[in-house]
Design a protein around this motif. Sequence first.
Motif, short mmCIF file in Angstrom:
data_model
loop_
_atom_site.label_atom_id
_atom_site.label_comp_id
_atom_site.label_asym_id
_atom_site.label_seq_id
_atom_site.Cartn_x
_atom_site.Cartn_y
_atom_site.Cartn_z
N ALA A 185 0.66 -1.30 -0.04
CA ALA A 185 -0.15 0.01 -0.09
C ALA A 185 1.01 1.28 -0.13
O ALA A 185 0.62 2.32 0.62
CB ALA A 185 -1.03 0.12 1.21
N ILE A 186 1.96 1.23 -0.75
CA ILE A 186 2.64 2.50 -0.94
C ILE A 186 2.05 3.50 -1.34
O ILE A 186 2.18 4.70 -0.87
CB ILE A 186 4.26 2.03 -1.40
CG1 ILE A 186 4.85 0.98 -0.83
CG2 ILE A 186 5.11 3.28 -1.67
CD1 ILE A 186 5.06 1.18 0.58
N ARG A 187 1.55 3.56 -2.37
CA ARG A 187 0.65 4.51 -3.26
C ARG A 187 -0.66 5.01 -2.16
O ARG A 187 -0.55 6.41 -2.08
CB ARG A 187 0.29 4.26 -4.50
CG ARG A 187 1.45 4.10 -5.57
CD ARG A 187 0.78 3.89 -6.89
NE ARG A 187 1.88 3.37 -7.72
CZ ARG A 187 2.69 4.38 -8.40
NH1 ARG A 187 2.73 5.56 -8.21
NH2 ARG A 187 3.67 3.92 -9.48
N PRO A 188 -1.17 4.13 -1.66
CA PRO A 188 -2.29 4.53 -0.85
C PRO A 188 -1.54 5.40 0.44
O PRO A 188 -2.31 6.29 0.91
CB PRO A 188 -2.90 3.39 -0.24
CG PRO A 188 -2.67 2.56 -1.50
CD PRO A 188 -1.35 2.80 -1.87
N HIS A 189 -0.45 5.02 0.96
CA HIS A 189 0.31 5.80 2.06
C HIS A 189 0.54 7.09 1.54
O HIS A 189 0.25 8.10 2.23
CB HIS A 189 1.56 5.07 2.25
CG HIS A 189 1.67 4.25 3.42
ND1 HIS A 189 1.11 4.43 4.65
CD2 HIS A 189 1.88 2.74 3.57
CE1 HIS A 189 1.19 3.49 5.62
NE2 HIS A 189 1.59 2.38 4.89
N LEU A 190 1.03 7.50 0.34
CA LEU A 190 1.29 8.72 -0.21
C LEU A 190 -0.02 9.56 -0.40
O LEU A 190 -0.07 10.72 0.02
CB LEU A 190 1.86 8.60 -1.68
CG LEU A 190 1.99 9.78 -2.31
CD1 LEU A 190 2.87 10.69 -1.59
CD2 LEU A 190 2.85 9.57 -3.87
N ALA A 191 -1.15 8.74 -0.72
CA ALA A 191 -2.35 9.50 -0.90
C ALA A 191 -2.98 9.96 0.37
O ALA A 191 -3.39 11.12 0.47
CB ALA A 191 -3.61 8.48 -1.68
N ALA A 192 -2.61 9.09 1.49
CA ALA A 192 -3.29 9.58 2.93
C ALA A 192 -2.44 10.68 3.39
O ALA A 192 -3.02 11.48 3.90
CB ALA A 192 -3.21 8.31 3.55
N ALA A 193 -1.19 10.55 3.19
CA ALA A 193 -0.33 11.73 3.56
C ALA A 193 -0.50 13.08 2.97
O ALA A 193 -0.44 14.10 3.56
CB ALA A 193 1.16 11.32 3.47
N ARG A 194 -0.77 12.89 1.77
CA ARG A 194 -0.90 14.21 0.76
C ARG A 194 -2.32 14.61 1.54
O ARG A 194 -2.46 16.03 1.40
CB ARG A 194 -0.97 13.88 -0.39
CG ARG A 194 0.44 13.86 -1.33
CD ARG A 194 0.09 13.49 -2.71
NE ARG A 194 1.34 13.96 -3.57
CZ ARG A 194 1.23 13.32 -5.02
NH1 ARG A 194 0.50 12.29 -5.29
NH2 ARG A 194 2.41 13.55 -5.23
N SER A 195 -3.17 14.02 1.41
CA SER A 195 -4.30 14.46 1.86
C SER A 195 -4.56 15.13 3.22
O SER A 195 -5.35 16.04 3.49
CB SER A 195 -5.47 13.20 1.57
OG SER A 195 -6.78 13.70 2.19
N ALA A 196 -3.88 14.33 4.33
CA ALA A 196 -3.60 14.92 5.62
C ALA A 196 -2.88 16.36 5.83
O ALA A 196 -3.28 17.00 6.60
CB ALA A 196 -3.20 14.05 6.51
N ARG A 197 -2.01 16.27 4.89
CA ARG A 197 -1.16 17.61 4.68
C ARG A 197 -0.82 18.19 6.07
O ARG A 197 -0.94 19.25 6.52
CB ARG A 197 -2.20 18.80 4.16
CG ARG A 197 -2.17 18.75 2.66
CD ARG A 197 -2.82 19.92 2.12
NE ARG A 197 -1.84 20.75 2.00
CZ ARG A 197 -0.73 20.82 0.84
NH1 ARG A 197 -0.77 19.86 0.01
NH2 ARG A 197 0.14 21.70 0.89
N ALA A 198 0.01 17.12 6.78
CA ALA A 198 0.34 17.37 8.24
C ALA A 198 1.54 18.48 8.11
O ALA A 198 2.37 18.64 7.37
CB ALA A 198 1.05 16.14 8.85
N ASP A 199 1.50 19.05 9.22
CA ASP A 199 2.71 20.26 9.48
C ASP A 199 4.18 19.59 9.33
O ASP A 199 5.12 19.81 8.78
CB ASP A 199 2.69 20.75 10.79
CG ASP A 199 1.59 21.78 10.91
OD1 ASP A 199 1.20 22.46 9.76
OD2 ASP A 199 0.67 21.21 11.92
N LEU A 200 4.24 18.19 9.59
CA LEU A 200 5.38 17.70 9.32
C LEU A 200 5.07 15.98 9.27
O LEU A 200 4.36 15.25 10.03
CB LEU A 200 6.34 17.47 10.72
CG LEU A 200 7.64 16.57 10.74
CD1 LEU A 200 8.55 17.21 9.34
CD2 LEU A 200 8.40 16.87 12.21
#
Length: 413
Positions: A99-114
């Motif tokens: 699930a590497i691409r889903p990991h990226l999608a989730a992290a992009r969507s969350a837009r965390a400060d870090l």
Amino acid sequence: MATIRIVIAGHLCNAPRPQKEAAALAGAGHRVTIQGVWSNEVFVQRDRMLLKNAPYALDVIADVRQGHPGALRHRVVRRLATDLFRRGRIFSPSCLGYAIRPHLAAARSARADLTIVHSEGGLWVGKKLFNAGLRVGVDFEDWFSEDLLPEDRSSRPVSRIRALERAMLQRALYRVTTSAALANALAADSLTPPPAVVYNVFPWAERNPPDAASDRPERTAPSIHWFSQTIGPGRGLEEFFAALPRIMFPCEVHLRGQLSTRGGRDLLASIPEAWRDRVHFHPTVTNEELPGRIAGHDIGLALETDQIASRDLTATNKLFQYLLGGLAIVASATQGQREVAARTGSAIHLVPTGNPDAVASVINSLLTNPALLEKSKHDALGAAEREFCWERQAPTVVAEAAHALPPQEVTEQ
């Protein structure tokens, strides 16, 4: 309050370093979420138990347990990516984990400060997040491109992983690793300043739970202990089993881990016949149970190879678990373990790598000299309390994150 995401490759319960990192950052006032993957029913239950009192959240990006929605697709994608690289050298990020691409999608969507990444697949996610203008950090728990057995390197995208590592070292705002030896090697390879050192230590407050179960209901002889997630080849057990005929004094041996399907049974067959009734096997336990189980033994084994750069340079979890448990330690003289041994008095007894005679000699000296054994155990606890516990290391995590976060998001301490 800043938002922080930590990307791991699998289960929360098998990721003690991200757990501690997340707790430290949450304790500093940040809102922390760990992104993980579920694949094993037992580990799912352990994850849920951990979350009951955790100051952070868990975002399960994919559940690849058999029968769960989408599980077959994730497994097929991973298998196809691995086969394509092995047969045709065609790279896909799915070579690096589930699930590497889903990991990226989730992290992009969350837009965390870090966003802090911890795994090979996380390196790919981190680089993509850089390109999207997000703040990214990396924890080199291992030197990923240099942590493979020779027979595994041909089937792994080593050059791609190395390029991702260098990109992360050059661009990440938060950079930590497990020893000064590894930090310096990473810096030399990437031509960057070395990452900060955060040792793989554990909380002093958890050193010996009062209700801890014992692996040894009847303590009739001193006990040697070793643990890992997997009992199998390439973990120093070959060297130890070869040393057993040379150990001349009564003792027990306790091994904890899941028996490997790859070479595990052949490894067990190498245990000398005279020792088979003295070698005991135990299943893995939760992180909360482990310190108490370890503390019930006398000597801890930390036998590593210096033929794999990552293992030579790092200082592993087990070394610090043994210190926290108050065990005398027999450890290979790798660069990372020498670094720790120099600051632990007589706790750690170093032996040349791949030398069963030296292993047997040190164990014999400990078994025949109760004063030395007790001094080593005393020094282990002293080193853990003085330096090698999480209470001493956590401030580095908090400080590195503070430097990486936007100034307006830093929480006043």
